[in-house]
Design an enzyme around this catalytic site. Structure first.
Site: not given
Ligand code: API
Length: 322
Positions: A99, A198, A254-255, A263-264
């Site tokens: 990240n 999530h 987002e984390r 965020c997918g």
């Molecule tokens: N920041 C998220 C990772 C990227 C997730 C997001 N960008 C996606 O498209 O799923 C985490 O630390 O879990």
């Protein structure tokens, strides 16, 4: 960028960081002797620096360097750095991601679409399906003829302690619409893991979420969920407004990356949560409107897998000279 320039910028960044209250002392200047060849891709505005790292099993960029590279003023700019690494077992390759705060998540939905497009582009491959090893297990993106990418995201993890969360389960071992008080308001939280955690919120204080009302609060509210004690590994947080039983709208904190345009894994998690809460129908594709654009998400009854379809586009390629 010469290392001298990076040094100068790092010094000014440190000063800037102190002035802005950010501790930048840990940011080390890229010390690698070799230039870093990269490509910038984005999926609905969730943007990543991609590195072909298949020649060695260790990422060529450290988490600290990733922080600097992701900085939108002093670096290339991005929500994370994604590495194509050698395969494990009978997979085609391995994905790892840092990240923009240097933390390493288990998975990234928009990122794996970008990774599939990146590898397909550099290998000049015809549209095909990839078996990718990740910290969240086997994930299979498929390049479609129309340029989109459809990803078999595997199955959601619903047991509270495995998300992980310490919130008390409400349906068996699953946490669905559990109360969480933040800044004096009671949010109904449903917890879903897509390999990464999530917290999904459809209502607060008995009222449905209205995205337009939330927009200004997100920067202050997001970190109160991300770093809440009930999420021992921190969490991504999605606030969702229902448009219909097959169409929702969301914003995300987002984390490890803060507010992003998409965020997918979050889009997948919120469809699962919407179905568990009885707000979204399961036997069809759900359109999820993210700030950066729409994704099509389906939680298939037949195999319990979640399928995500969306874009992945090259922005530019370059070299970051040592
Ligand atoms: N920041 C998220 C990772 C990227 C997730 C997001 N960008 C996606 O498209 O799923 C985490 O630390 O879990």
């Amino acid at each position: 960028m010469s290392s001298q320039m990076l040094n100068r910028q790092a010094v000014s960044a440190r000063a800037f960081g102190r002035a802005a209250g950010r501790s930048r002392s840990s940011v080390r200047v890229m010390a690698s002797a070799k230039p870093l060849t990269f490509s910038k891709y984005q999926g609905l505005g969730n943007d990543f620096i991609l590195v072909d790292n298949r020649h060695t099993s260790e990422p060529v960029v450290t988490p600290e360097q990733a922080v600097k590279i992701c900085d939108r003023n002093f670096g290339i700019g991005g929500d994370g750095v994604i590495f194509a690494l050698p395969p494990v077992g009978d997979t085609d390759l391995t994905m790892r991601i840092f990240n923009s705060d240097g933390s390493e998540p288990e998975m990234c939905g928009n990122g794996i679409r970008c990774l599939a497009k990146f590898v397909s582009d550099i290998d000049n491959a015809a549209p095909r399906k990839y078996k990718i090893h990740t910290l969240a297990g086997l994930i299979q993106p498929e390049m479609l003829a129309d340029g989109q990418v459809r990803v078999d995201m595997g199955t959601p993890i619903l047991e509270g302690p495995k998300v992980p969360t310490t919130l008390a389960p409400t349906q068996g071992s699953t946490v669905v619409q559990q109360d969480l008080v933040v800044e004096g308001k009671t949010y109904k939280v449903t917890c879903v893991s897509m390999g990464n955690p999530h917290a999904v919120i459809y209502s607060c204080d008995g009222e449905p979420i209205k995205i337009d009302d939330l927009d200004k609060e997100l920067a202050a509210l997001g970190p109160k969920f991300e770093r809440n004690a009930v999420f021992p590994a921190r969490t991504n947080t999605e606030f969702v407004e229902v448009i219909s039983r097959s169409h929702v709208r969301m914003v995300v904190w987002e984390r490890g990356a803060g507010r992003t345009l998409a965020c997918g894994t979050g889009a997948c998690a919120l469809v699962v949560a919407g179905i568990l809460e009885g707000r979204v129908d399961r036997n069809q594709v759900c359109r999820v409107d993210l700030p950066g654009g729409p994704l099509q998400i389906e939680w298939r009854q037949s195999d319990n897998h979640i399928y995500m379809t969306g874009p992945a586009e090259l922005v530019f390629s370059g070299q970051l000279r040592a």
